[in-house]
Design a protein around this motif. Structure first.
Motif, PDB file in Angstrom:
ATOM      1  N   GLU A 105      -2.499  13.663   2.263  1.00 17.72           N
ATOM      2  CA  GLU A 105      -2.339  13.109   0.913  1.00 17.72           C
ATOM      3  C   GLU A 105      -1.998  14.231  -0.073  1.00 17.72           C
ATOM      4  O   GLU A 105      -1.123  14.090  -0.925  1.00 17.72           O
ATOM      5  CB  GLU A 105      -3.626  12.396   0.481  1.00 17.72           C
ATOM      6  N   LYS A 109       1.388  14.615  -2.289  1.00 13.44           N
ATOM      7  CA  LYS A 109       1.343  14.625  -3.754  1.00 13.44           C
ATOM      8  C   LYS A 109       1.917  15.909  -4.350  1.00 13.44           C
ATOM      9  O   LYS A 109       2.542  15.890  -5.393  1.00 13.44           O
ATOM     10  CB  LYS A 109      -0.105  14.448  -4.234  1.00 13.44           C
ATOM     11  N   LYS A 110       1.676  17.048  -3.641  1.00 14.31           N
ATOM     12  CA  LYS A 110       1.988  18.326  -4.285  1.00 14.31           C
ATOM     13  C   LYS A 110       3.035  19.149  -3.559  1.00 14.31           C
ATOM     14  O   LYS A 110       3.511  20.150  -4.088  1.00 14.31           O
ATOM     15  CB  LYS A 110       0.706  19.160  -4.417  1.00 14.31           C
ATOM     16  N   ILE A 146       0.843   6.482  -2.309  1.00 11.55           N
ATOM     17  CA  ILE A 146       1.662   7.691  -2.493  1.00 11.55           C
ATOM     18  C   ILE A 146       2.961   7.590  -1.676  1.00 11.55           C
ATOM     19  O   ILE A 146       4.024   7.991  -2.139  1.00 11.55           O
ATOM     20  CB  ILE A 146       0.853   8.991  -2.179  1.00 11.55           C
TER      21      ILE A 146
END
Length: 419
Positions: A105, A109-110, A146
């Motif tokens: 995750e 996300k990053k 996501i």
């Protein structure tokens, strides 16, 4: 007997490539040379040590997903992709699924586009490893937002979006319960992506954006996989006329994905309704004929060959309702690919697992259930251990798994062949 490499380098000093080649060489030798276990207790202890060393290396790969360096995280993801593709690691991952999901995750996300793409693929493999039971469903609920956000973000990297489309299709396929809300939502989401390739009111196809056809192919193939789970009441063949127009796409791989989807929808339509007729089948067959004999010198030779071969099959099926059966051998068994539905399902697993799909057909109860192969064959009593039986018990006792098995019964072909 050399079941594993004895190199001590590994826990922290070794590179991910070295770690992974150790992991894979141990796993392949351990699963292939089962006779090692028959030679006495010394070897069994050896085997256990090898197992522990391998698990330590996998743990290191998981730790690397939390590293500050993007390069280390990417290498960790690639190592896990290889390990998850080529081996069944249910016991190991059940205890660590939340940690792995958290790391994935974070990467989604990053991370950069490349890291997001790798994380989405590893997540799809994690769901397959967890056997589509409650744990996979829980993981899917956690990462679905996501994956969806990246897929529909026009500013996101195309490779990441493609990978998220595939992951959404596969994770929903293995974890969505019968006629579930997840299935309907995922179908609608994937449709919204590939429908942007449809012709406008004047019948003109939009000019493809860079990477667009690849994204449309991934979304269409993921959608097709989920369509195989659709109850008859929800199956729609309304896409056929628009898809037919997309056979004129300038991208060979998208044309092929569209052709295979048309064949699948016609097959599903015929399964539901004996009198099913393809609208304007004459125009469709003419179009398929021209693609099956395409000699356009502007296209690469391999592309032309691949396109002609697939469109010959699609045309033959539309005209004669006849599918060219394929036999996939693995171990001492075979699985028959005897319909467009089974081909889409097999191809979806193969796209994500690559050559590891044969190992999973042999040992992963989820794939064996999907293809109607029954429990894994135990060819050597010493190999049985507890791993397979524990995994099976867990799966077959899971209510969610039973619901999915019921839903997949229509996919099942009872002919599991032992040579």
């Amino acid at each position: 007997t050399g079941v594993h490499k004895n190199g001590v380098k590994g826990e922290s000093g070794a590179s991910d490539d070295e770690l992974m080649s150790d992991v894979l060489s141990h796993y392949s030798s351990a699963s292939e040379s089962t006779s090692v276990l028959e030679e006495g207790t010394g070897e069994q202890v050896d085997e256990q040590t090898a197992q522990e060393e391998t698990e330590d290396k996998l743990k290191q790969c998981i730790d690397n997903l939390m590293d500050k360096s993007a390069k280390t995280r990417l290498a960790g993801l690639e190592s896990l992709r290889q390990a998850f593709s080529s081996r069944v690691l249910y016991d190991f991952l059940t205890e660590r699924r939340l940690t792995v999901s958290d790391c994935l995750e974070r990467s989604l996300k990053k991370g950069s586009g490349e890291e997001q793409a790798a994380a989405a693929t590893v997540f799809a493999l994690l769901c397959i490893q967890l056997g589509g039971g409650d744990e996979a469903e829980e993981g899917f609920k956690m990462l679905r937002p996501i994956l969806t956000a990246i897929l529909i973000d026009n500013s996101a990297s195309i490779v990441a979006r493609q990978s998220c489309a595939r992951a959404l299709g596969m994770c929903c396929y293995v974890s969505a319960a019968e006629d579930g809300e997840d299935l309907i939502k995922s179908l609608a989401l994937l449709e919204s992506v590939f429908m942007s390739s449809y012709p406008n009111r004047e019948g003109t196809l939009p000019t493809p954006k860079p990477g667009g056809p690849g994204l449309h192919s991934a979304a269409l193939q993921a959608w097709s996989l989920l369509v195989t789970l659709c109850p008859a009441s929800r199956l729609t063949v309304l896409h056929l006329p628009k898809l037919q127009a997309c056979l004129q796409s300038s991208d060979v791989n998208y044309r092929i994905a569209v052709g295979e989807t048309i064949a699948l929808l016609v097959e599903l339509g015929r399964d539901i309704e004996e009198e099913f007729e393809v609208e304007d089948s004459e125009t469709l067959c003419q179009c398929l004929k021209s693609l099956a004999t395409d000699g356009n010198k502007h296209r690469a030779k391999n592309d032309r060959r691949k396109q002609r071969s697939i469109f010959r099959e699609v045309l033959h099926y539309i005209e004669n309702e006849d599918f060219t059966e394929e036999k996939i051998r693995f171990g001492v068994e075979s699985v028959y690919i005897d319909s467009w539905m089974r081909r889409r399902i097999y191809d979806a697993f193969k796209e994500i697992m690559e050559s590891g799909v044969r190992h999973h057909l042999q040992f992963n109860p989820l794939l064996r259930d999907i293809f109607g192969l029954g429990p894994p064959l135990i060819l050597d009593a010493a190999v049985k251990a507890n791993k397979i039986s524990r995994f099976e018990k867990h799966l077959f006792n899971s209510a969610a798994f039973k619901a999915r098995t019921k839903q997949r019964n229509k996919v099942r072909d009872k002919r599991a062949d032992v040579m």
